[in-house]
Enzyme design. Structure first.
Site, PDB file in Angstrom:
ATOM      1  N   ASN A 104      17.400 -10.771 -60.186  1.00 38.59           N
ATOM      2  CA  ASN A 104      17.830  -9.482 -60.726  1.00 38.59           C
ATOM      3  C   ASN A 104      18.277  -9.706 -62.167  1.00 38.59           C
ATOM      4  O   ASN A 104      19.347 -10.243 -62.410  1.00 38.59           O
ATOM      5  CB  ASN A 104      18.993  -8.952 -59.869  1.00 38.59           C
ATOM      6  CG  ASN A 104      19.547  -7.634 -60.389  1.00 38.59           C
ATOM      7  OD1 ASN A 104      19.000  -7.054 -61.341  1.00 38.59           O
ATOM      8  ND2 ASN A 104      20.615  -7.155 -59.772  1.00 38.59           N
ATOM      9  N   TRP A 105      17.424  -9.291 -63.089  1.00 38.17           N
ATOM     10  CA  TRP A 105      17.733  -9.527 -64.511  1.00 38.17           C
ATOM     11  C   TRP A 105      18.865  -8.622 -65.005  1.00 38.17           C
ATOM     12  O   TRP A 105      19.398  -8.823 -66.062  1.00 38.17           O
ATOM     13  CB  TRP A 105      16.501  -9.277 -65.381  1.00 38.17           C
ATOM     14  CG  TRP A 105      15.335 -10.200 -65.167  1.00 38.17           C
ATOM     15  CD1 TRP A 105      15.185 -11.141 -64.173  1.00 38.17           C
ATOM     16  CD2 TRP A 105      14.153 -10.279 -65.971  1.00 38.17           C
ATOM     17  NE1 TRP A 105      13.990 -11.795 -64.318  1.00 38.17           N
ATOM     18  CE2 TRP A 105      13.329 -11.291 -65.409  1.00 38.17           C
ATOM     19  CE3 TRP A 105      13.694  -9.601 -67.109  1.00 38.17           C
ATOM     20  CZ2 TRP A 105      12.085 -11.627 -65.958  1.00 38.17           C
ATOM     21  CZ3 TRP A 105      12.454  -9.930 -67.652  1.00 38.17           C
ATOM     22  CH2 TRP A 105      11.661 -10.931 -67.080  1.00 38.17           C
ATOM     23  N   LYS A 106      19.188  -7.595 -64.242  1.00 40.14           N
ATOM     24  CA  LYS A 106      20.175  -6.569 -64.651  1.00 40.14           C
ATOM     25  C   LYS A 106      19.796  -6.046 -66.049  1.00 40.14           C
ATOM     26  O   LYS A 106      18.608  -5.981 -66.359  1.00 40.14           O
ATOM     27  CB  LYS A 106      21.585  -7.149 -64.587  1.00 40.14           C
ATOM     28  CG  LYS A 106      21.887  -7.742 -63.193  1.00 40.14           C
ATOM     29  CD  LYS A 106      23.316  -8.030 -62.962  1.00 40.14           C
ATOM     30  CE  LYS A 106      23.500  -8.601 -61.550  1.00 40.14           C
ATOM     31  NZ  LYS A 106      24.861  -8.891 -61.208  1.00 40.14           N
TER      32      LYS A 106
ATOM     33  N   HIS B 256      22.686  -1.662 -55.080  1.00 42.36           N
ATOM     34  CA  HIS B 256      23.464  -2.746 -55.684  1.00 42.36           C
ATOM     35  C   HIS B 256      24.884  -2.252 -55.958  1.00 42.36           C
ATOM     36  O   HIS B 256      25.086  -1.095 -56.313  1.00 42.36           O
ATOM     37  CB  HIS B 256      22.793  -3.210 -56.982  1.00 42.36           C
ATOM     38  CG  HIS B 256      23.355  -4.505 -57.475  1.00 42.36           C
ATOM     39  ND1 HIS B 256      24.561  -4.574 -58.130  1.00 42.36           N
ATOM     40  CD2 HIS B 256      22.891  -5.778 -57.376  1.00 42.36           C
ATOM     41  CE1 HIS B 256      24.805  -5.851 -58.419  1.00 42.36           C
ATOM     42  NE2 HIS B 256      23.817  -6.590 -57.983  1.00 42.36           N
TER      43      HIS B 256
ATOM     44  N   GLU C 257      26.776  -2.618 -58.356  1.00 45.65           N
ATOM     45  CA  GLU C 257      26.978  -2.068 -59.706  1.00 45.65           C
ATOM     46  C   GLU C 257      26.501  -0.612 -59.774  1.00 45.65           C
ATOM     47  O   GLU C 257      27.097   0.211 -60.460  1.00 45.65           O
ATOM     48  CB  GLU C 257      26.261  -2.957 -60.735  1.00 45.65           C
ATOM     49  CG  GLU C 257      26.969  -4.295 -60.890  1.00 45.65           C
ATOM     50  CD  GLU C 257      26.072  -5.466 -61.282  1.00 45.65           C
ATOM     51  OE1 GLU C 257      24.926  -5.247 -61.721  1.00 45.65           O
ATOM     52  OE2 GLU C 257      26.540  -6.621 -61.140  1.00 45.65           O
TER      53      GLU C 257
ATOM     54  N   GLU D 257      25.745  -8.996 -50.647  1.00 46.74           N
ATOM     55  CA  GLU D 257      26.347  -9.441 -51.895  1.00 46.74           C
ATOM     56  C   GLU D 257      27.834  -9.082 -51.914  1.00 46.74           C
ATOM     57  O   GLU D 257      28.188  -7.950 -52.270  1.00 46.74           O
ATOM     58  CB  GLU D 257      25.671  -8.758 -53.087  1.00 46.74           C
ATOM     59  CG  GLU D 257      24.206  -9.075 -53.242  1.00 46.74           C
ATOM     60  CD  GLU D 257      23.746  -8.922 -54.692  1.00 46.74           C
ATOM     61  OE1 GLU D 257      23.256  -9.893 -55.244  1.00 46.74           O
ATOM     62  OE2 GLU D 257      23.919  -7.832 -55.271  1.00 46.74           O
TER      63      GLU D 257
ATOM     64  N   GLY E 288      28.813 -12.531 -60.287  1.00 45.76           N
ATOM     65  CA  GLY E 288      29.090 -12.833 -61.689  1.00 45.76           C
ATOM     66  C   GLY E 288      30.443 -13.483 -61.922  1.00 45.76           C
ATOM     67  O   GLY E 288      30.912 -13.564 -63.056  1.00 45.76           O
TER      68      GLY E 288
ATOM     69  N   SER F 194      26.768 -15.317 -57.404  1.00 46.83           N
ATOM     70  CA  SER F 194      26.967 -16.646 -58.007  1.00 46.83           C
ATOM     71  C   SER F 194      26.161 -17.751 -57.323  1.00 46.83           C
ATOM     72  O   SER F 194      26.611 -18.895 -57.260  1.00 46.83           O
ATOM     73  CB  SER F 194      28.467 -17.004 -58.033  1.00 46.83           C
ATOM     74  OG  SER F 194      29.167 -16.072 -58.828  1.00 46.83           O
TER      75      SER F 194
ATOM     76  N   GLY G 113      21.425 -13.275 -59.836  1.00 46.72           N
ATOM     77  CA  GLY G 113      21.681 -12.607 -61.110  1.00 46.72           C
ATOM     78  C   GLY G 113      21.554 -13.592 -62.254  1.00 46.72           C
ATOM     79  O   GLY G 113      20.449 -13.934 -62.677  1.00 46.72           O
ATOM     80  N   GLY G 114      22.695 -14.095 -62.730  1.00 44.63           N
ATOM     81  CA  GLY G 114      22.730 -14.969 -63.915  1.00 44.63           C
ATOM     82  C   GLY G 114      21.701 -16.088 -63.900  1.00 44.63           C
ATOM     83  O   GLY G 114      21.015 -16.313 -64.916  1.00 44.63           O
TER      84      GLY G 114
HETATM   85  P1  13P Z   1      25.175 -13.330 -60.034  1.00 43.09           P
HETATM   86  O1  13P Z   1      24.166 -14.258 -59.418  1.00 43.09           O
HETATM   87  O2  13P Z   1      25.157 -13.327 -61.533  1.00 43.09           O
HETATM   88  O3  13P Z   1      26.543 -13.528 -59.455  1.00 43.09           O
HETATM   89  O4  13P Z   1      24.736 -11.844 -59.621  1.00 43.09           O
HETATM   90  C1  13P Z   1      24.452 -11.579 -58.312  1.00 43.09           C
HETATM   91  C2  13P Z   1      23.837 -10.240 -58.239  1.00 43.09           C
HETATM   92  O5  13P Z   1      24.494  -9.235 -58.419  1.00 43.09           O
HETATM   93  C3  13P Z   1      22.394 -10.160 -57.967  1.00 43.09           C
HETATM   94  O6  13P Z   1      22.014  -8.866 -57.699  1.00 43.09           O
END
Ligand code: 13P
Length: 253
Positions: A9-11, A98, A100, A170, A176, A216, A237-238
């Site tokens: 997930n590049w966000k 998600h 967010e 999640e 994050g 994470s 994510g990251g």
């Molecule tokens: P991180 O891997 O950066 O914690 O993000 C997880 C995430 O929200 C993937 O959708």
């Protein structure tokens, strides 16, 4: 047999050039290192969809996803992107629910149920996210909280449709933050979610549902997480923004 999936997930990251570079590196490493028995799904921001699709081409094992879709079919909804449009550009997966989106854009379980139906109606595989806040975990009600998210958004589906859904657990406190759920915490929740799905749709369907962990996850902890029986992959994510890390995670089963 359920599928092993690593979804990146590049966000809201990556310019055009950065996205092209990242995708090319991922595609090349995936091929050169002969990564097998896993589906890698790239979920870039909308404008990247078509150019990323071109770079992926017909590479076996790599798929394209989006990070959201509209709850509406089509029409005068400025700024929205429908599942139908995404499908027409070759998108195969879509992340829905998600945390967010739930928190910053006030998406609730009812709206998400509509989005899931749109995605399925147009042949997209929803990666349906659920997860609890730190407050809820501290109160000890995390399991019922997360089950409720599934009940409200997915339990109206037909078994045929539910069989197409991928779940991503999640925990919000792990996203994050560098603070991963332990492999045992992930396993405990994944098993509970699988039992919950079985209670409505039967054991066989539940056993065939891929349940991903997100929060994470990185090359250093992926092996332990994926060693657990009910953890079928990750939503990353990251670490999905670094080709080496992302590929190493796909090789962590
Ligand atoms: P991180 O891997 O950066 O914690 O993000 C997880 C995430 O929200 C993937 O959708």
């Amino acid at each position: 047999m359920r599928k092993k999936i690593i979804a990146g997930n590049w966000k809201m990251n990556m310019t055009f050039d950065e996205g092209q570079k990242l995708t090319s590196e991922i595609v090349n490493m995936f091929k050169d290192e002969a990564v097998k028995d896993v589906i890698a799904v790239l979920n870039p921001p909308f404008p990247h969809i078509f150019p990323v699709k071109k770079l992926i081409g017909d590479t076996p094992g790599i798929a394209l996803g989006a990070q959201n879709c509209s709850a509406m079919e089509s029409g005068a909804f400025t700024g929205e992107v429908s599942a139908k449009i995404l499908a027409s550009f070759g998108v195969q997966y879509v992340i829905l629910g998600h945390s967010e989106r739930r928190e910053y854009f006030k998406e609730d379980n009812e709206l998400l149920a509509l989005k899931v139906k749109q995605a399925l109606a147009h042949g997209l595989t929803p990666i349906f996210c659920c997860g609890e806040s730190l407050e809820i975990r501290m109160a000890g009600t995390h399991e019922s909280n997360v089950k409720f998210q599934l009940t409200e958004s997915l339990f109206d589906l037909s078994p045929e449709d539910m069989a197409k859904v991928v779940i991503a657990y999640e925990p919000i406190w792990a996203i994050g933050t560098g603070k991963t759920a332990t492999a045992d915490q992930a396993q405990e929740m994944h098993a509970a979610l699988r039992r919950h799905i079985a209670s409505k749709f039967g054991k066989e369907l539940a056993n065939n549902t891929s349940i991903l962990y997100g929060g994470s996850a990185n090359p250093g902890n992926a092996k332990e997480l994926f060693s657990k029986e009910d953890v079928d992959g990750g939503l990353i994510g990251g670490a999905s923004l670094k080709s080496r890390d992302f590929i190493d995670i796909t090789k962590s089963f």
